[in-house]
Design an enzyme around this catalytic site. Structure first.
Site, PDB file in Angstrom:
ATOM      1  N   THR A 178       3.007   2.313  -1.819  1.00  0.00           N
ATOM      2  CA  THR A 178       4.863   1.725  -2.651  1.00  0.00           C
ATOM      3  C   THR A 178       4.100   2.160  -4.428  1.00  0.00           C
ATOM      4  O   THR A 178       5.762   2.522  -4.637  1.00  0.00           O
ATOM      5  CB  THR A 178       5.015   0.581  -2.639  1.00  0.00           C
ATOM      6  OG1 THR A 178       3.286  -0.786  -2.236  1.00  0.00           O
ATOM      7  CG2 THR A 178       4.985  -0.097  -0.928  1.00  0.00           C
ATOM      8  N   ASP A 179       3.026   2.344  -4.738  1.00  0.00           N
ATOM      9  CA  ASP A 179       3.248   2.249  -6.461  1.00  0.00           C
ATOM     10  C   ASP A 179       4.023   3.436  -7.180  1.00  0.00           C
ATOM     11  O   ASP A 179       4.674   3.381  -7.301  1.00  0.00           O
ATOM     12  CB  ASP A 179       2.372   2.163  -7.073  1.00  0.00           C
ATOM     13  CG  ASP A 179       0.586   3.322  -6.249  1.00  0.00           C
ATOM     14  OD1 ASP A 179       0.907   3.864  -6.056  1.00  0.00           O
ATOM     15  OD2 ASP A 179      -0.280   2.692  -6.911  1.00  0.00           O
TER      16      ASP A 179
ATOM     17  N   ASP B 277      -4.867   0.559  -9.466  1.00  0.00           N
ATOM     18  CA  ASP B 277      -5.304   0.406  -9.064  1.00  0.00           C
ATOM     19  C   ASP B 277      -6.010   0.463 -10.938  1.00  0.00           C
ATOM     20  O   ASP B 277      -6.718  -1.020 -11.476  1.00  0.00           O
ATOM     21  CB  ASP B 277      -6.827   1.571  -8.859  1.00  0.00           C
ATOM     22  CG  ASP B 277      -6.463   1.943  -7.072  1.00  0.00           C
ATOM     23  OD1 ASP B 277      -5.869   1.294  -6.885  1.00  0.00           O
ATOM     24  OD2 ASP B 277      -6.972   3.159  -6.839  1.00  0.00           O
TER      25      ASP B 277
ATOM     26  N   GLU C  96      -7.057   9.263 -13.600  1.00  0.00           N
ATOM     27  CA  GLU C  96      -7.714   9.728 -12.438  1.00  0.00           C
ATOM     28  C   GLU C  96      -6.701  11.461 -12.203  1.00  0.00           C
ATOM     29  O   GLU C  96      -8.261  12.114 -11.444  1.00  0.00           O
ATOM     30  CB  GLU C  96      -7.108   8.483 -11.938  1.00  0.00           C
ATOM     31  CG  GLU C  96      -7.064   8.504 -10.694  1.00  0.00           C
ATOM     32  CD  GLU C  96      -8.736   7.953  -9.993  1.00  0.00           C
ATOM     33  OE1 GLU C  96      -8.565   7.366 -10.503  1.00  0.00           O
ATOM     34  OE2 GLU C  96      -8.873   8.847  -8.783  1.00  0.00           O
TER      35      GLU C  96
ATOM     36  N   SER D 212     -13.783   2.175  -7.670  1.00  0.00           N
ATOM     37  CA  SER D 212     -14.637   2.329  -8.586  1.00  0.00           C
ATOM     38  C   SER D 212     -14.502   3.509  -9.625  1.00  0.00           C
ATOM     39  O   SER D 212     -13.785   3.239 -10.725  1.00  0.00           O
ATOM     40  CB  SER D 212     -15.444   2.536  -7.730  1.00  0.00           C
ATOM     41  OG  SER D 212     -15.589   4.313  -6.834  1.00  0.00           O
ATOM     42  N   SER D 213     -12.559   4.340  -9.355  1.00  0.00           N
ATOM     43  CA  SER D 213     -12.965   4.956 -10.452  1.00  0.00           C
ATOM     44  C   SER D 213     -11.778   4.467 -11.401  1.00  0.00           C
ATOM     45  O   SER D 213     -11.707   5.008 -12.542  1.00  0.00           O
ATOM     46  CB  SER D 213     -12.047   6.299  -9.534  1.00  0.00           C
ATOM     47  OG  SER D 213     -11.464   6.321  -9.179  1.00  0.00           O
TER      48      SER D 213
ATOM     49  N   GLU E   3       0.996  -1.109   0.079  1.00  0.00           N
ATOM     50  CA  GLU E   3       0.112  -0.237   0.435  1.00  0.00           C
ATOM     51  C   GLU E   3       0.770   1.629   0.544  1.00  0.00           C
ATOM     52  O   GLU E   3       2.028   1.299   0.847  1.00  0.00           O
ATOM     53  CB  GLU E   3      -0.902   0.082   1.049  1.00  0.00           C
ATOM     54  CG  GLU E   3      -1.894   0.413   1.078  1.00  0.00           C
ATOM     55  CD  GLU E   3      -3.264  -0.614   0.153  1.00  0.00           C
ATOM     56  OE1 GLU E   3      -2.939   0.386  -1.004  1.00  0.00           O
ATOM     57  OE2 GLU E   3      -3.305  -1.481   0.194  1.00  0.00           O
TER      58      GLU E   3
ATOM     59  N   GLY F   6     -13.071   1.733  -1.210  1.00  0.00           N
ATOM     60  CA  GLY F   6     -11.434   1.150  -1.733  1.00  0.00           C
ATOM     61  C   GLY F   6     -11.583   0.276  -2.301  1.00  0.00           C
ATOM     62  O   GLY F   6     -10.707  -0.353  -2.454  1.00  0.00           O
TER      63      GLY F   6
HETATM   64  C1  GLA Z   1      -4.992   5.327  -4.236  1.00  0.00           C
HETATM   65  C2  GLA Z   1      -4.132   5.346  -5.322  1.00  0.00           C
HETATM   66  C3  GLA Z   1      -3.224   4.325  -5.449  1.00  0.00           C
HETATM   67  C4  GLA Z   1      -2.246   3.724  -4.472  1.00  0.00           C
HETATM   68  C5  GLA Z   1      -3.377   2.996  -3.240  1.00  0.00           C
HETATM   69  C6  GLA Z   1      -2.256   3.535  -1.985  1.00  0.00           C
HETATM   70  O1  GLA Z   1      -5.899   4.160  -3.875  1.00  0.00           O
HETATM   71  O2  GLA Z   1      -5.055   5.685  -6.326  1.00  0.00           O
HETATM   72  O3  GLA Z   1      -2.372   4.298  -6.352  1.00  0.00           O
HETATM   73  O4  GLA Z   1      -1.315   4.696  -4.045  1.00  0.00           O
HETATM   74  O5  GLA Z   1      -3.773   4.523  -3.071  1.00  0.00           O
HETATM   75  O6  GLA Z   1      -1.977   1.350  -2.393  1.00  0.00           O
END
Ligand code: GLA
Length: 426
Positions: free
Chosen positions: A48-49, A199, A187, A145-146, A46, A142
């Site tokens: 980390t992306d 996501d 986004e 959805s987007s 989480e 969470g």
């Molecule tokens: C949101 C962001 C993702 C990611 C998460 C946390 O979902 O859209 O890119 O950074 O938070 O891991």
């Protein structure tokens, strides 16, 4: 395709189309078609992306879906069953007219406009269409959805532009990850959240019974079997939605960048021969050992933020090893640690998320739980032995409202396929 095999939101969109767009088929340039894309859960990895690190998501069996027909002009007209509202914009004048048009349409439609803008920037020619949008990814809950909406939009543009471009592997115009990258930009421009690629990549790459290990730096990925028949992925929605989440998210991103710069400078000052350190670009590039050595020289807050990210990146690799060895129980334990880091060091949890994780901890058969996604609300992900799912659900019912004054909702998810479409004959 036999319409009885279609997913419920796809069926609903198809059924709803004639109720909201009255023109007869002759006034359209294509038969009725539908396009959809899934939401995601993230097992671990989480925040980390955007630090160039690893993530381990699955696309889930919840989708955002479009059903509609190609128009004879450059207009896109949408009806959202969720918001009971129309929105309309024009493809003509994009990308220049993006900001002006964005201000005139509701939030949900901005994602669809954003995707068109990125596709046009990539020199893809689009056609206008009318469509109904439905979905069963809980909005803002969470499960992204987007991202599901963006990726479904990309698939819808491909379909309604009579396949002037395609999305997929072999010989497609856009690979799944190129599509994810365009949707990520959409986004960011639509919402102001400087999100990473987690996501959208999960939505684009989804496969049944598979988790996706993605290296967000190199964009290399591989699939991991994720199909223990005895374990369920349970998502529990806190019911909390926070408007301010995106400014806190963007602030975390900045703190990570600052921590990276400071650690890099410290290494370069202290180890002039360390040529590798010059290529440090993100927290991903800093080893746990380097962090231990230099963390004392960072301001407390940056120490916490960077400490969480560096450890979380390691946790992804640990979970991968354990899953590959069939040790799901051990993998579950790492989820608790992830939550503690998000709560105490990265500080993106909230009372309701913590309460849900605490409740889960007391239920035998819950292998691990943690908050999921950006934070400050949304949901938790729980790995739960099938026979313990009822007990978890009862425990949430008994204690969550009493401790938070809110109602939680529980969903069981399965790993599912990425975007797809269907075009009918008439
Ligand atoms: C949101 C962001 C993702 C990611 C998460 C946390 O979902 O859209 O890119 O950074 O938070 O891991």
């Amino acid at each position: 395709m036999d319409s009885t095999t279609l997913l419920p939101p796809v069926k609903e969109a198809i059924e709803q189309f004639p109720h909201h767009f009255h023109e007869d088929a002759a006034s359209y340039a294509s038969p009725l078609g539908a396009a959809w894309a899934p939401g995601r859960v993230n097992l671990i990895g989480e925040h980390t992306d955007y630090n160039g690190g690893y993530v381990l998501p699955l696309a889930v069996d919840r989708v955002s879906a479009f059903a509609g027909r190609t128009r004879n002009d450059q207009t896109v007209r949408l009806w959202s069953t969720h918001f009971n509202a129309y929105a309309q914009f024009s493809l003509a004048g994009l990308p220049e007219s993006f900001e002006e048009q964005r201000e005139k349409i509701p939030g949900w439609a901005r994602y669809v406009l954003g995707v068109a803008t990125e596709l046009i920037k990539a020199n893809i020619t689009l056609k206008g269409f009318d469509a109904v949008i439905t979905g069963d990814v809980p909005l803002g809950g969470g499960m992204s959805s987007s991202a599901a909406l963006e990726v479904a939009s990309a698939q819808a543009y491909a379909l309604f532009s009579n396949h002037s471009f395609s999305i997929g592997e072999d010989n497609a115009t856009l690979t799944p990850l190129e599509t994810a990258g365009l949707c990520q930009k959409a986004e960011q421009n639509a919402s102001g959240l400087m999100s990473g690629i987690l996501d959208q990549a999960a939505s684009c790459l989804g496969q049944p019974r598979k988790a996706i290990l993605l290296d967000c730096r190199s964009l290399e990925y591989r699939y991991l079997p994720f199909e223990d028949p005895g374990v369920s992925v349970v998502v529990i929605d806190t019911g909390v939605r926070r408007e301010l989440a995106s400014s806190a998210y963007n602030e975390r991103r900045k703190q990570c960048e600052e921590a990276t710069q400071r650690i890099r400078t410290l290494i370069l000052e202290n180890e002039p021969d360390n040529t590798e350190a010059r290529s440090i670009k993100a927290l991903r590039d800093i080893t746990p050992e380097q962090f231990e050595q230099y963390k004392g020289q960072l301001p407390q807050i940056l120490q916490q933020r960077a400490g969480y990210i560096i450890a979380e990146n390691e946790r992804v690799l640990q979970v991968v090893k354990l899953l590959e060895a069939g040790k799901i129980e051990e993998a579950g334990k790492i989820l608790w640690l992830g939550h503690a880091g998000l709560r105490d060091e990265y500080e993106v949890s909230c009372k309701e998320l913590d309460v849900l994780v605490d409740i889960a901890r007391d239920v035998p058969g819950v292998l691990g739980a943690r908050m999921m996604g950006g934070g400050f609300g949304g949901c938790t992900i729980n790995l739960v032995r099938n026979e313990a799912v009822d007990a978890l659900s009862q425990a949430v019912e008994r204690h969550y409202q009493e401790r938070t004054g809110r109602q939680a909702s529980i969903d069981i998810c399965r790993a599912a396929a990425g975007p797809s479409y269907v075009l009918f004959e008439n």
